[in-house]
Enzyme design. Sequence first.
Site, short mmCIF file in Angstrom:
data_model
loop_
_atom_site.label_atom_id
_atom_site.label_comp_id
_atom_site.label_asym_id
_atom_site.label_seq_id
_atom_site.Cartn_x
_atom_site.Cartn_y
_atom_site.Cartn_z
CD GLU A 139 -3.03 -1.08 2.24
OE1 GLU A 139 -2.87 -0.29 3.18
OE2 GLU A 139 -3.95 -1.91 2.19
CG HIS A 255 -8.87 6.27 2.44
ND1 HIS A 255 -8.97 5.98 1.10
CD2 HIS A 255 -8.26 5.20 3.00
CE1 HIS A 255 -8.45 4.78 0.88
NE2 HIS A 255 -8.01 4.28 2.02
NE ARG A 301 -4.31 5.63 3.43
CZ ARG A 301 -4.77 4.81 4.34
NH1 ARG A 301 -5.20 5.28 5.48
NH2 ARG A 301 -4.83 3.53 4.12
CG HIS A 362 -9.60 6.86 6.52
ND1 HIS A 362 -10.61 5.94 6.43
CD2 HIS A 362 -8.44 6.15 6.63
CE1 HIS A 362 -10.11 4.71 6.48
NE2 HIS A 362 -8.79 4.81 6.62
NE ARG A 397 -4.13 5.56 10.09
CZ ARG A 397 -4.59 4.64 9.24
NH1 ARG A 397 -3.90 3.53 9.01
NH2 ARG A 397 -5.74 4.82 8.62
#
Length: 563
Positions: A139, A255, A301, A362, A397
């Site tokens: 990811e 997100h 992100r 998110h 994060r």
Amino acid sequence: MGIVERSVMADQTDTRRYLTEFDSARTGHILTDVLVIGSGVAGLRAAIEASRFGRVTLTTKRTLDESSTSLAQGGIAAVWGVGDSPDRHFQDTLRTGAGLCKPEAVRKLVDQGPARVDELIAWGMEFDHQGESIQLTTEGGHSVPRVLHAGGDSTGRALINTLSRKARSTANLRILESCFVIDLLTVEDRCVGAVTHHANYGHQIIWSNQTILAGGGCGRLFRETTNPPTATGDSLAMAYRAGALLADLEMVQFHPTTLYVAGAARTLISEAVRGEGAYLVDGDGFRFMQEAHPDAELAPRDIVSRAIRRRMTETKSNCVYLDARHFPSGQFEARFPGITELCRSFQIDPTRDLIPVRPTAHYMIGGVVTDSDAATTLKGLFCCGEAACSGLHGANRLASNSLLEGLVFGATAGETAGQRATQEDATVGPTRVRHEIPSSTRTELDLLDIANSLRSLMWRNVGIARRGDRLDETREIIEFWNHYVFDKVFSEVDGWEVQNMLTLGRLMAAAARERSFSLGVHYRVDAPEDQDPPPTPEHTAVRRADGVMVQGWLDQSLAPLRD
Ligand code: SIN
């Protein structure tokens, strides 16, 4: 722990210590060694651990099935595969965190991660396999495939099933569903439990020797979010009222890819979809992330969310698209059965159609400040999971680090609180405590209207892109609403939730105003592009003291800064 005070303000949310009236002489009591508030991954894991030492009571405002954890799709990041190492996971987390991570917290996560996953397997969790080996996905921000998943895209559901089964079969552990914690109870600056409201039994006081807050985040403060209806920031707001120190409340992670279909819930389309090779394209089919970052769709992100926002503005569109049409036949459905079903329910076939997506709120990176034992600055109170700010995530994060965070720091909180509950005698047992609030003469309120107005305001002004004047305006509007919402004493959950949301919205706007430069997920459009961030990383901090809001800064390790 104090903070060097930089600014002091007051409004109704600062003068109210408790949201409800109570009198222990007229209220039911429950006595427990450790009280755990919240039933996501962190709360359940903490409760299981603490029950090794004494009696544990776990409260959840709805049921064990309803939490942000149970909606998690992508997976659990942990060092597992050949070629990976704790040092690599450490470096990836630090790099994504934009220089603000607390290294000790990251070290603890990456070192303890594999053991926590082993334990899940021993408790019956079945991760997806490829042949004999657990299947790993990449990811954004991960330098190697590291994300373990279950049921394709229903890792959170499998995790909650595993932990709930374990918790329900654990001696010493009592689970109270439909039990809303209104406030932490403090006597002489020590947390001694909580004032709660049970759907069947009304107000109760739960007296505990040690208390663990694990009530999750606050995505519901935003009009657009992946979070469930329960994510109203109750833990953060009640910790603030009780006087605990909070940090980095401006650090909200958006997100990049949430399904965008008018009228549909903003359901997550997992980052793992991009991890398995899907592209992000605009309405003309242009793969804009290739221009935006060398890692293209797998950039961290914050970068992907901002690039999507920019592309939406440039193309005057409400969304961009995920393109997975090039996946080999049958692969998308097999790997993402839940997402396939969701898309098909809106007549979107991911093997033939583009999936409309856009960023939404998110994850709350900031929260209640904790040390390496998950202890907060309030005696008798621990915190873990999304509600906590351990410094682990820095300013952004790393994808799929949050479920692991819940496991590692939940276990830490449970162990330390459990040990202390057996070592320290409760300084206060059931005793006479009462709280009265002057009655209000004002009229009835439309709570849904206030909640929706707040969500729109936060989305507009405290969303992906922020400006100082809009943040000031946000705080002023919320303070105006607070005059009449905090004049009321509610007797139902909706009312307490709206009061918590207003409390937190104001704190978030104030923190975002305080950090006048962009860092990680916090993007200030009014900061000069070439402005250097301060030479040493710092966390914004806030606490409630003597009926006022006190703001300041903490150093990188979350210790108070000295002038
Ligand atoms: C996702 O599946 O994209 C969400 C996982 C996370 O928030 O880390």
